[in-house]
Write a protein that holds these residues in place. Structure first.
Motif, PDB file in Angstrom:
ATOM      1  N   ARG A  46      -2.657  57.156  34.557  1.00  0.00           N
ATOM      2  CA  ARG A  46      -1.891  55.993  35.169  1.00  0.00           C
ATOM      3  C   ARG A  46      -2.200  55.768  36.761  1.00  0.00           C
ATOM      4  O   ARG A  46      -2.880  56.600  37.258  1.00  0.00           O
ATOM      5  CB  ARG A  46      -0.293  56.248  34.954  1.00  0.00           C
ATOM      6  CG  ARG A  46       0.044  56.402  33.836  1.00  0.00           C
ATOM      7  CD  ARG A  46       1.648  56.572  33.687  1.00  0.00           C
ATOM      8  NE  ARG A  46       2.102  56.880  32.230  1.00  0.00           N
ATOM      9  CZ  ARG A  46       3.002  57.750  31.941  1.00  0.00           C
ATOM     10  NH1 ARG A  46       3.201  58.734  32.933  1.00  0.00           N
ATOM     11  NH2 ARG A  46       3.387  58.223  30.763  1.00  0.00           N
ATOM     12  N   GLU A  47      -2.006  54.375  36.807  1.00  0.00           N
ATOM     13  CA  GLU A  47      -2.376  54.131  38.333  1.00  0.00           C
ATOM     14  C   GLU A  47      -1.805  55.243  39.625  1.00  0.00           C
ATOM     15  O   GLU A  47      -0.634  55.447  39.560  1.00  0.00           O
ATOM     16  CB  GLU A  47      -1.565  52.889  38.586  1.00  0.00           C
ATOM     17  CG  GLU A  47      -2.347  52.083  39.986  1.00  0.00           C
ATOM     18  CD  GLU A  47      -1.608  50.876  40.357  1.00  0.00           C
ATOM     19  OE1 GLU A  47      -1.972  50.214  41.459  1.00  0.00           O
ATOM     20  OE2 GLU A  47      -1.006  49.954  39.434  1.00  0.00           O
ATOM     21  N   ARG A 139       8.810  51.503  34.558  1.00  0.00           N
ATOM     22  CA  ARG A 139       7.417  51.983  34.578  1.00  0.00           C
ATOM     23  C   ARG A 139       6.348  51.130  34.400  1.00  0.00           C
ATOM     24  O   ARG A 139       5.044  51.006  35.085  1.00  0.00           O
ATOM     25  CB  ARG A 139       6.910  53.190  33.828  1.00  0.00           C
ATOM     26  CG  ARG A 139       7.931  54.524  34.229  1.00  0.00           C
ATOM     27  CD  ARG A 139       7.275  55.682  33.740  1.00  0.00           C
ATOM     28  NE  ARG A 139       7.221  55.859  32.239  1.00  0.00           N
ATOM     29  CZ  ARG A 139       7.188  56.886  31.690  1.00  0.00           C
ATOM     30  NH1 ARG A 139       7.345  58.108  32.237  1.00  0.00           N
ATOM     31  NH2 ARG A 139       6.633  57.081  30.398  1.00  0.00           N
ATOM     32  N   THR A 141       4.239  50.848  32.000  1.00  0.00           N
ATOM     33  CA  THR A 141       2.927  51.269  31.467  1.00  0.00           C
ATOM     34  C   THR A 141       2.872  51.367  29.756  1.00  0.00           C
ATOM     35  O   THR A 141       1.729  51.572  29.299  1.00  0.00           O
ATOM     36  CB  THR A 141       2.856  53.136  31.812  1.00  0.00           C
ATOM     37  OG1 THR A 141       3.974  53.501  31.527  1.00  0.00           O
ATOM     38  CG2 THR A 141       2.400  52.889  33.412  1.00  0.00           C
TER      39      THR A 141
END
Length: 205
Positions: A46-47, A139, A141
């Motif tokens: 993830r980022e 989130r 995501t």
């Protein structure tokens, strides 16, 4: 505080989105004796996540080779990806007298308990399923379908809390961390963990 020479294996698990990573990071900031076991995973980063810090990011082929070589304390497949705990780092950390915390899924925690029943198993609970859904959505995501998958899995995972030693509600991060610290302190003071140490103290040469 008088404590045993060996470190504790602390297992923290709970449904996706409950805040396991956030609680672990907050705990390690104020307790330098707790090491974090970096898990291996096949999910994409993830980022902001860094390979070797947040996870060891592996291809599915690389992960399967780790399984074949018995390099994992546990591993599990969760929502189309693999997650696992590298074994040697865990062993080395405990032997040095340092506690180590595993932030893993419920499937993985069950496998660890079979191999290492003397570990300390903590289930992190959300205040409610509605709150859990909001955290996952925030989130940003996961797709809508994946969110529904995670919620269905979460309900089954919550039923597994009966296999844990402790349940900690993550209503507020600092409060959850204090509860976990109290658990760790109490576990270090258990009679069965200290008996060998005190026997050595009273041995007559």
């Amino acid at each position: 505080m008088v404590k045993d020479d060996k470190g504790l294996l602390i297992v923290l698990s709970g449904p996706a989105g409950v805040g396991k990573g956030t609680v672990c990071r907050a705990l390690r900031k104020i307790d330098t004796n707790i090491a974090y076991s970096v898990s291996a995973t096949t999910r994409p980063p993830r980022e902001g996540e860094v390979d070797g810090v947040d996870y060891f990011f592996k291809s599915k082929e690389e992960f399967r080779k780790m399984i074949e070589r018995n390099e994992l304390l546990e591993w599990a497949q969760y929502v189309d990806n693999y997650y696992g705990t590298p074994l040697q780092f865990v062993k080395d950390t405990i032997a040095k007298g340092k506690d180590i915390i595993l932030e893993i899924e419920v499937q993985g925690a069950k496998k660890v308990k079979e191999k290492y029943p003397e570990g300390v198993f903590i289930f992190l609970m959300p205040p409610s399923l509605e709150e859990l859904r909001e955290r996952i959505v925030e989130r940003g995501t996961e797709t809508k379908d994946l969110i529904e998958k995670r919620m269905n899995v979460a309900q089954k995972e919550i039923d597994m809390m009966k296999n844990y030693d402790y349940v900690v509600e993550n209503d507020e991060v600092d409060a959850a961390v204090k509860r976990i610290q109290a658990i760790v302190t109490a576990e270090h003071l258990k009679r069965e963990r200290l008996m060998d140490k005190y026997k050595r103290l009273v041995e007559v040469e």
